[in-house]
Scaffold this active site. Structure first.
Site, short mmCIF file in Angstrom:
data_model
loop_
_atom_site.label_atom_id
_atom_site.label_comp_id
_atom_site.label_asym_id
_atom_site.label_seq_id
_atom_site.Cartn_x
_atom_site.Cartn_y
_atom_site.Cartn_z
N HIS A 60 0.86 -1.20 0.00
CA HIS A 60 0.00 0.00 0.00
C HIS A 60 0.89 1.24 0.00
O HIS A 60 1.66 1.44 0.94
CB HIS A 60 -0.90 0.03 1.24
N LYS A 96 -7.54 -6.93 -7.98
CA LYS A 96 -7.69 -7.21 -6.55
C LYS A 96 -9.16 -7.34 -6.18
O LYS A 96 -9.97 -6.46 -6.45
CB LYS A 96 -7.05 -6.07 -5.75
N ASP A 141 2.34 -6.24 2.55
CA ASP A 141 1.12 -5.57 3.01
C ASP A 141 1.47 -4.38 3.90
O ASP A 141 0.70 -4.03 4.80
CB ASP A 141 0.18 -6.54 3.74
N HIS A 154 -0.57 4.05 8.21
CA HIS A 154 -1.63 4.93 8.73
C HIS A 154 -0.94 5.84 9.74
O HIS A 154 -0.03 5.40 10.46
CB HIS A 154 -2.71 4.14 9.47
O1 DOR Z 1 -4.23 -4.28 7.63
C1 DOR Z 1 -4.62 -3.96 6.52
N1 DOR Z 1 -4.43 -2.71 6.03
N2 DOR Z 1 -5.25 -4.87 5.78
C2 DOR Z 1 -5.84 -4.55 4.62
O2 DOR Z 1 -6.44 -5.40 4.01
C3 DOR Z 1 -5.82 -3.15 4.12
C4 DOR Z 1 -4.68 -2.41 4.67
C5 DOR Z 1 -4.81 -0.92 4.46
O3 DOR Z 1 -5.10 -0.49 3.34
O4 DOR Z 1 -4.60 -0.17 5.40
ZN ZN Z 2 -3.18 -5.08 1.84
#
Ligand code: DOR
Ligand code: ZN
Length: 344
Positions: A16, A100, A248, A252
């Protein structure tokens, strides 16, 4: 004791990057260590069309630090309105490497995902025909299913029926967290692989919940029991070509992680390779690290292995505890163990 190890330059098969200021803040950490990454499309609004993926790729390239050598591998976000012809054109152009599937409501920015799987059948049929992989967020959203069972139930209720209906569809089960998923991948004759994250090799659900809640360990799918973590470790360190790294890494801001309803995601881009070297060394599998980070992924995606190499040296790793962004700090995943390997 091994003092250094040289491997083909790694790729990240699930990442991401976000957009705007956050993209600019986190991209350098991935570009430093990875040649390529499969870029998740769960922006707001999501990256659904060929044109949107092209524009997002251009923004990523524009955000790269000078001199960085990094190739984003773009994905499309599957919706019930996705157009098979547009998906096929995005693949034919060479831009898009996967589609996806988010079950609607399963995770961050999944509101536009799929509720009725029959409605995406024509797209899946086209993808099977052209060999375009489907990456799955493998969790059901049925409120009656316990969150720790949602991956196993997804396999039975959603994934297996899709694969039975489309046997030629090439699937990547993303960020698997259970021995059920490991077994399912190992039991498939063809067209199935799985990514495993760095953090799911390190933490189980006790790390999140015992002795105080640890919001920075909360991600989706949520980490499971220890026996599942051990199954993931065994699969990742086995060298089996069907398992490869997808971090992954999901940044945030701390403000958004520490809310009463905090966001899911572990940010591992800055220290992933050091953690993985530690994990593989602990499991006496350093000679199979390269397969997991650099060989198995390209083989499944039918892409060449990177020509460049990366050397890891057995010397303590230094990385920031937080990355500063315009929106506030983003905490880097803490593996809660000394990291004795550094990227040279
Ligand atoms: O922990 C996660 N964060 N799992 C996900 O599927 C999405 C991801 C996010 O985009 O923050
Ligand atoms: Zn993810």
């Amino acid at each position: 004791m091994t003092k250094s190890i040289t491997i083909r330059r790694p790729d990240d098969w699930h990442l991401h990057l976000r957009d705007g200021d956050m993209l600019r803040a986190v991209l350098p950490y991935t570009a430093q260590h990875f040649a390529r990454a499969i870029i998740m499309p769960n922006l707001v609004p999501p990256i659904v069309t060929h044109a949107q993926a092209q524009a997002y790729r251009d923004r990523i390239i524009a955000a790269l630090p000078d001199g960085a050598e990094f190739t984003p591998l773009m994905t499309l976000y599957l919706t019930e309105d996705s157009d098979p012809a547009d998906v096929a054109a995005a693949h034919a152009s060479g831009l898009v490497k996967a589609v996806k599937l988010y079950p609607a409501g399963a995770t961050t920015n999944s509101a536009s995902g799929v509720a009725n799987f029959d409605k995406v059948d024509a797209v899946l049929e086209k993808m099977a025909e052209i060999g375009l992989p489907l990456c799955t967020h493998g969790e059901v959203t049925d409120p009656n299913v316990d969150i720790f069972d949602r991956e196993a139930v997804f396999i039975d209720r959603v994934l297996d029926p899709i694969r039975t209906r489309h046997p030629d569809l090439r699937v990547v089960m993303e960020h698997i967290t259970t021995s059920d998923a490991v077994d399912y991948v190992q039991g498939a004759a063809q067209n199935l692989a799985a990514t495993i994250t760095t953090h799911h090799l390190v933490i189980n659900r006790n790390h999140i919940l015992a002795g105080g809640i640890k919001p920075h360990y909360y991600c989706l799918p949520v980490a499971k029991r220890e026996e599942h973590r051990l199954a993931l470790r065994k699969a990742a360190t086995s060298g089996d070509a069907r398992f490869f790294l997808g971090t992954d890494s999901a940044p945030h801001t701390d403000a958004n992680k520490l809310l009463p309803c905090g966001c899911a995601g572990c940010f591992t881009a800055p220290n992933t390779l050091s953690i993985l070297a530690e994990v593989f060394e602990q499991d006496d599998a350093l000679e199979r690290l390269e397969a997991f980070t650099s060989l198995n992924g390209p083989a499944y995606y039918r892409l060449p292995v990177n020509a460049a190499t990366t050397t890891l040296t057995r010397t303590p790793a230094h990385y920031p505890a937080h990355v500063d962004t315009v929106e506030g700090p983003v905490t880097v995943f803490d593996p809660d163990m000394p990291l004795n390997w550094s990227v040279s």
